[in-house]
Design an enzyme around this catalytic site. Structure first.
Site, PDB file in Angstrom:
ATOM      1  N   ASN A   9       0.870  -1.183   0.000  1.00  0.00           N
ATOM      2  CA  ASN A   9       0.000   0.000   0.000  1.00  0.00           C
ATOM      3  C   ASN A   9       0.904   1.229   0.000  1.00  0.00           C
ATOM      4  O   ASN A   9       1.516   1.543   1.014  1.00  0.00           O
ATOM      5  CB  ASN A   9      -0.891  -0.037   1.257  1.00  0.00           C
ATOM      6  CG  ASN A   9      -1.690   1.247   1.418  1.00  0.00           C
ATOM      7  OD1 ASN A   9      -1.768   2.058   0.497  1.00  0.00           O
ATOM      8  ND2 ASN A   9      -2.283   1.424   2.586  1.00  0.00           N
ATOM      9  N   TRP A  10       0.972   1.892  -1.147  1.00  0.00           N
ATOM     10  CA  TRP A  10       1.894   3.030  -1.275  1.00  0.00           C
ATOM     11  C   TRP A  10       1.325   4.308  -0.657  1.00  0.00           C
ATOM     12  O   TRP A  10       2.005   5.340  -0.641  1.00  0.00           O
ATOM     13  CB  TRP A  10       2.233   3.273  -2.754  1.00  0.00           C
ATOM     14  CG  TRP A  10       3.113   2.226  -3.363  1.00  0.00           C
ATOM     15  CD1 TRP A  10       3.560   1.067  -2.776  1.00  0.00           C
ATOM     16  CD2 TRP A  10       3.671   2.231  -4.683  1.00  0.00           C
ATOM     17  NE1 TRP A  10       4.346   0.356  -3.648  1.00  0.00           N
ATOM     18  CE2 TRP A  10       4.429   1.051  -4.828  1.00  0.00           C
ATOM     19  CE3 TRP A  10       3.599   3.108  -5.764  1.00  0.00           C
ATOM     20  CZ2 TRP A  10       5.116   0.740  -6.005  1.00  0.00           C
ATOM     21  CZ3 TRP A  10       4.275   2.800  -6.940  1.00  0.00           C
ATOM     22  CH2 TRP A  10       5.032   1.621  -7.048  1.00  0.00           C
ATOM     23  N   LYS A  11       0.089   4.252  -0.208  1.00  0.00           N
ATOM     24  CA  LYS A  11      -0.577   5.422   0.402  1.00  0.00           C
ATOM     25  C   LYS A  11      -0.427   6.639  -0.524  1.00  0.00           C
ATOM     26  O   LYS A  11      -0.340   6.482  -1.736  1.00  0.00           O
ATOM     27  CB  LYS A  11      -0.033   5.681   1.800  1.00  0.00           C
ATOM     28  CG  LYS A  11      -0.026   4.415   2.650  1.00  0.00           C
ATOM     29  CD  LYS A  11       0.098   4.672   4.106  1.00  0.00           C
ATOM     30  CE  LYS A  11       0.298   3.353   4.832  1.00  0.00           C
ATOM     31  NZ  LYS A  11      -0.008   3.413   6.239  1.00  0.00           N
ATOM     32  N   HIS A  96      -9.708   0.687   4.543  1.00  0.00           N
ATOM     33  CA  HIS A  96      -8.438   0.878   5.263  1.00  0.00           C
ATOM     34  C   HIS A  96      -8.678   1.802   6.461  1.00  0.00           C
ATOM     35  O   HIS A  96      -9.460   2.744   6.381  1.00  0.00           O
ATOM     36  CB  HIS A  96      -7.388   1.478   4.322  1.00  0.00           C
ATOM     37  CG  HIS A  96      -6.016   1.470   4.898  1.00  0.00           C
ATOM     38  ND1 HIS A  96      -5.598   2.419   5.797  1.00  0.00           N
ATOM     39  CD2 HIS A  96      -4.981   0.615   4.727  1.00  0.00           C
ATOM     40  CE1 HIS A  96      -4.346   2.152   6.147  1.00  0.00           C
ATOM     41  NE2 HIS A  96      -3.951   1.063   5.516  1.00  0.00           N
ATOM     42  N   GLU A  98      -7.056   4.160   7.691  1.00  0.00           N
ATOM     43  CA  GLU A  98      -6.817   5.597   7.494  1.00  0.00           C
ATOM     44  C   GLU A  98      -8.031   6.250   6.831  1.00  0.00           C
ATOM     45  O   GLU A  98      -8.307   7.426   7.054  1.00  0.00           O
ATOM     46  CB  GLU A  98      -5.530   5.806   6.683  1.00  0.00           C
ATOM     47  CG  GLU A  98      -4.303   5.572   7.561  1.00  0.00           C
ATOM     48  CD  GLU A  98      -3.044   5.199   6.818  1.00  0.00           C
ATOM     49  OE1 GLU A  98      -3.000   5.281   5.580  1.00  0.00           O
ATOM     50  OE2 GLU A  98      -2.074   4.797   7.503  1.00  0.00           O
ATOM     51  N   GLU A 167      -5.933  -5.670  10.112  1.00  0.00           N
ATOM     52  CA  GLU A 167      -5.037  -4.521  10.269  1.00  0.00           C
ATOM     53  C   GLU A 167      -5.397  -3.761  11.547  1.00  0.00           C
ATOM     54  O   GLU A 167      -6.198  -2.810  11.503  1.00  0.00           O
ATOM     55  CB  GLU A 167      -5.183  -3.579   9.075  1.00  0.00           C
ATOM     56  CG  GLU A 167      -4.646  -4.132   7.777  1.00  0.00           C
ATOM     57  CD  GLU A 167      -3.884  -3.049   7.021  1.00  0.00           C
ATOM     58  OE1 GLU A 167      -2.767  -3.323   6.580  1.00  0.00           O
ATOM     59  OE2 GLU A 167      -4.393  -1.923   6.910  1.00  0.00           O
ATOM     60  N   GLY A 173       1.520   1.989  10.767  1.00  0.00           N
ATOM     61  CA  GLY A 173       2.366   3.173  10.702  1.00  0.00           C
ATOM     62  C   GLY A 173       3.014   3.550  12.025  1.00  0.00           C
ATOM     63  O   GLY A 173       3.619   4.613  12.144  1.00  0.00           O
ATOM     64  N   SER A 212       2.895  -2.458  10.394  1.00  0.00           N
ATOM     65  CA  SER A 212       4.315  -2.399  10.753  1.00  0.00           C
ATOM     66  C   SER A 212       5.071  -3.696  10.484  1.00  0.00           C
ATOM     67  O   SER A 212       5.985  -4.053  11.241  1.00  0.00           O
ATOM     68  CB  SER A 212       4.483  -1.967  12.220  1.00  0.00           C
ATOM     69  OG  SER A 212       3.949  -0.673  12.406  1.00  0.00           O
ATOM     70  N   GLY A 233       2.789  -1.329   4.345  1.00  0.00           N
ATOM     71  CA  GLY A 233       2.782   0.107   4.088  1.00  0.00           C
ATOM     72  C   GLY A 233       4.182   0.631   3.845  1.00  0.00           C
ATOM     73  O   GLY A 233       4.734   0.492   2.753  1.00  0.00           O
TER      74      GLY A 233
HETATM   75  C1  PEP Z   1      -0.993  -0.160   5.791  1.00  0.00           C
HETATM   76  O1  PEP Z   1      -1.008   1.015   5.441  1.00  0.00           O
HETATM   77  O2  PEP Z   1      -1.878  -0.928   5.433  1.00  0.00           O
HETATM   78  C2  PEP Z   1       0.104  -0.605   6.649  1.00  0.00           C
HETATM   79  C3  PEP Z   1       0.091  -1.838   7.073  1.00  0.00           C
HETATM   80  O3  PEP Z   1       1.093   0.314   6.932  1.00  0.00           O
HETATM   81  P1  PEP Z   1       2.489   0.037   7.710  1.00  0.00           P
HETATM   82  O4  PEP Z   1       3.053  -1.237   7.163  1.00  0.00           O
HETATM   83  O5  PEP Z   1       3.321   1.224   7.415  1.00  0.00           O
HETATM   84  O6  PEP Z   1       2.136  -0.094   9.165  1.00  0.00           O
END
Ligand code: PEP
Length: 256
Positions: A9-11, A96, A98, A167, A173, A212, A233
């Protein structure tokens, strides 16, 4: 053997030059993904077509981070899953945390988006997960059950046309991943809840973990029996790290 998944997931990161550098880096590290584990990247919407072109014949899948719950119409600023499909996308992350947090998306909308994605021929990656406060107050299973039922309540599709992602919001994050034991407990809970409706579907459904994941914790998390890969992420923005995590995922697949 059950297929595994690694989805980046490049956000809201990237630009034309850095996207190309990242895909070039991934392809230099890994000329062709292994057939036992799919490798997918989800750029921001404006770069979907660029990514579809960059990944052509590479074996790398492309998805988006959100879609509309409608296929067409007067929905200003929205993106139809049909448009995603036409531009070369095959996956859509839905719900998601976010988006729940910053765009106020709720469980009902998540279910409708998943349905629209399936109608358009995309594979939805449906995200569920509790906040730190919900976990601390012992409500994790209540929250996961509610989110799961809302998303899966409407859906009737094959196990290979849908992906569930656990998640936990507190792990996204933050640099603090859930322990492998927590991940296993919650994946098992989700699988058992789905099995109430359809045992075979539940057994075959991919359930991936996100929050993470990095090179140092990937193997221990992916080794858990109910974990079928990861949603990544920040580590997905670095070709070397992303492909090292992919190799670690392959390493956890038992020999037949
Ligand atoms: C995500 O955005 O779905 C995610 C898992 O981010 P990160 O790996 O940075 O925690």
């Amino acid at each position: 053997m059950k297929k595994q998944w690694l989805i980046g997931n490049w956000k809201m990161h990237g630009n034309l030059a850095s996207n190309k550098a990242l895909i070039d880096g991934i392809r230099a590290e890994l000329p062709q993904p292994d057939e036992r584990a799919a490798l997918v990247v989800c750029p921001a919407f404006p770069y979907l077509f660029q990514l579809a072109e960059l990944t052509r014949d590479s074996g790398i899948g492309v998805g988006v981070q959100n879609v509309s719950d409608h296929l067409q119409g007067a929905y200003t600023g929205e993106t139809s899953p049909l448009m995603v499909k036409e531009l070369g996308g095959s996956y859509a992350i839905i719900g998601h945390s976010e988006r729940r947090q910053y765009q106020g998306e709720n469980d009902g909308l998540m279910g409708r988006k998943a349905l629209a994605a399936i109608d358009a021929g995309l594979i939805p990656v449906i995200c569920v997960g509790e906040t730190a406060e919900e976990r601390d107050s012992g409500r994790t299973h209540e929250v996961l059950a509610r989110q799961l039922d809302a998303a899966f309540g409407y859906i009737r599709t094959a196990h290979d046309k849908i992906i569930l992602a656990y998640e936990p919001r507190w792990a996204i994050g933050t640099g603090i991943a859930a322990t492998p034991e927590i991940v296993q407990t919650e994946h098992e809970f989700l699988r058992q809840r789905i099995a109430i409706r359809d045992k075979e579907f539940a057994a075959k459904l991919p359930i991936i973990y996100g929050g993470s994941v990095k090179v140092s914790n990937a193997v221990s998390i992916f080794s858990m029996p109910d974990v079928d890969g990861g949603l990544i992420g920040s580590a997905a923005l670095n070709a070397k790290e992303f492909i090292t995590i992919y190799r670690e995922l392959l390493q956890t697949i038992p020999a037949e």
